[in-house]
Design an enzyme around this catalytic site. Sequence first.
Site, mmCIF file in Angstrom:
data_model
loop_
_atom_site.group_PDB
_atom_site.id
_atom_site.type_symbol
_atom_site.label_atom_id
_atom_site.label_comp_id
_atom_site.label_asym_id
_atom_site.label_seq_id
_atom_site.Cartn_x
_atom_site.Cartn_y
_atom_site.Cartn_z
ATOM 1 N N ALA A 140 47.644 32.233 35.833
ATOM 2 C CA ALA A 140 47.230 30.894 35.402
ATOM 3 C C ALA A 140 45.812 30.572 35.855
ATOM 4 C CB ALA A 140 48.193 29.842 35.938
ATOM 5 N N GLY A 141 45.167 31.511 36.542
ATOM 6 C CA GLY A 141 43.800 31.258 37.001
ATOM 7 C C GLY A 141 43.752 30.422 38.268
ATOM 8 N N GLU A 181 39.342 43.780 45.398
ATOM 9 C CA GLU A 181 39.274 43.470 43.959
ATOM 10 C C GLU A 181 38.213 44.335 43.275
ATOM 11 O OE1 GLU A 181 41.003 41.222 42.073
ATOM 12 O OE2 GLU A 181 41.974 39.966 43.581
ATOM 13 N N ASP A 210 37.086 32.852 45.113
ATOM 14 C CA ASP A 210 38.541 32.726 45.261
ATOM 15 C C ASP A 210 38.979 33.094 46.676
ATOM 16 O OD1 ASP A 210 38.243 32.269 42.603
ATOM 17 O OD2 ASP A 210 39.178 34.144 41.942
HETATM 18 C C1 GLA Z 1 37.304 34.093 38.631
HETATM 19 C C2 GLA Z 1 36.591 34.970 39.664
HETATM 20 C C3 GLA Z 1 35.675 34.123 40.541
HETATM 21 C C4 GLA Z 1 34.743 33.258 39.691
HETATM 22 C C5 GLA Z 1 35.521 32.515 38.599
HETATM 23 C C6 GLA Z 1 34.604 31.804 37.630
HETATM 24 O O1 GLA Z 1 38.156 33.199 39.265
HETATM 25 O O2 GLA Z 1 37.541 35.631 40.470
HETATM 26 O O3 GLA Z 1 34.942 34.964 41.408
HETATM 27 O O4 GLA Z 1 33.701 34.024 39.149
HETATM 28 O O5 GLA Z 1 36.335 33.385 37.859
HETATM 29 O O6 GLA Z 1 33.963 30.735 38.249
#
Ligand code: GLA
Length: 390
Positions: free
Chosen positions: A118-119, A155, A167
Site C-alpha cells: 500500500a506504499g 533494499e 522510509d
Molecule cells: C518510495 C521510496 C522512497 C521515496 C518514495 C518517494 O517510498 O522507498 O525512498 O523515494 O518512494 O518519495
Amino acid sequence: MGMIEQFVGPGGEPFRIFFAPGRVNLIGEHTDYTGGYVFPAALDCGTWVAVRPSADGRFRFFSTGFAQQVECTADELAYRPEDGWSNYPKGVVWHLCAQGVELPGCELIYHGNIPNGAGLSSSASITLATAYALSALADSGMSKIDLIKLAQRVENEYLGVNCGIMDQFAVGMGKAGQAMLLRCQTLEYRYVPLALGDYRLVIINSNKRRELAESKYNERRAECEEGFRIVQAHLPHRADLGSVTVDEWESVRQHIPSAVIRNRLEHVVRENDRVQRSAEALVQGDLHTFGHYMKESHQSLRQLYEVSGKELDALVEAAAQVEGCIGARMTGAGFGGCTVNLVHHAQIDEFRRRVEESYRGATGLTPEFYFCEIGDGVREIDREAESCPF
Ligand code: GLA
C-alpha cells in the site's frame, strides 16, 4: 497454544520482542534520492518480530502473514527468488554479517498489520525491525543511523530496489505525535509536532495494484541524474539537486533541452521548497497553508513528475470536493498505493461516505480508510507494559 509456540513448540530460550512501524510521508515526494527534503511520520501500525538464538546455529524465518517458512545456515543467505518474503530478513542477516557483526543462528517470528503493497513502507518496517533486533541480540554497538543505512543497503544491493533513505529513516527515528523534517543529503533532521487541532490525518488505500512502479521509479531517478548533470555545469557549487534553490533553478532551467526532464526537475526543486514551507506553516499552526501545499504537491506529482495515476487522482479529487478536507495528496512512490488527507474531525463520516461513493463510481474499486496515530520508531517491546500480539 500461543502465537510463538505454534511455530517453534514449547520450551527453549525466551524470545525478545521488537517493533518497527510503517510510515506516511506528509509532503516531499520523490525528493529523497536527490538529496532533498522529506516530511514523513511513523505510524502506530507496523511489524513485530520475536527473536531468540537457535539451538543449532541455523536461521529460521516464520510469519503469521505468509505460510512459507524458510530455514538456512549462515552460508546460505544469498538472495533466492523462491524464498519469497524471507529475502527481506535474510538480506539483513547477510548485510550484518558482511559488516562483521557476529550473529548466532536465530529463530525469527514476524507479525504485522501494515497493509502490504500500500506504499506505507511495510518492507522498511520488516528490514528495520530485523536489523534492530539482531543488532541488539548480538550487542553490535551499531547506532540507529547505522541500522537505517544498513536497511537501505539491503533494499538497494540485496533486493535490487533503488530507493532513497526516507522510509528507513522515518521507521527508525519516528516519534509519537511528531513529523520529521529531514534533509536526505546530510541526514540533518528536526522533529515538528503534528499539532492538527480539529483536523485528523486520514490515509486512504486506493487498492490499486502498483504495476510497473519499480521500473518507472528507476526511470525517474535516472532522469533527475541526467538533468542535474546539466544544472551542475552552471551551478558548480551545488553538490546535489536537493540543494538547488527555486531562484537558481529559474536561472538555469532553459539549458535543459528535454521538456520531460525539465518537468521532472521543476517538480523536485519546487517540492523541496514546499516541504520547508509546509513544515514552517505547521510550526505556525497554519493548517490551511499546509493543506494547500499538499494539494500543490499532488498536482506537481501528477502533471510534472507523472507518478500518480487514474486511481490516486480520483481519490484526491473526490476528497477535495468534501467540505472539511483541507489537504489531499498521494503519498509514497505512486502508481497506486495510498493518499494522505487532512480532514476536519466533524466531517470524517461524511468524508468517508462521499469519497467511497465517488471513487467507486470513477474506478469500480473499493477504497480502505485508515485512521492511524503517529507513533514511535523502532524499539524493543516490554511485553508487560505495552500491548503486543505475541
Ligand atoms: C518510495 C521510496 C522512497 C521515496 C518514495 C518517494 O517510498 O522507498 O525512498 O523515494 O518512494 O518519495
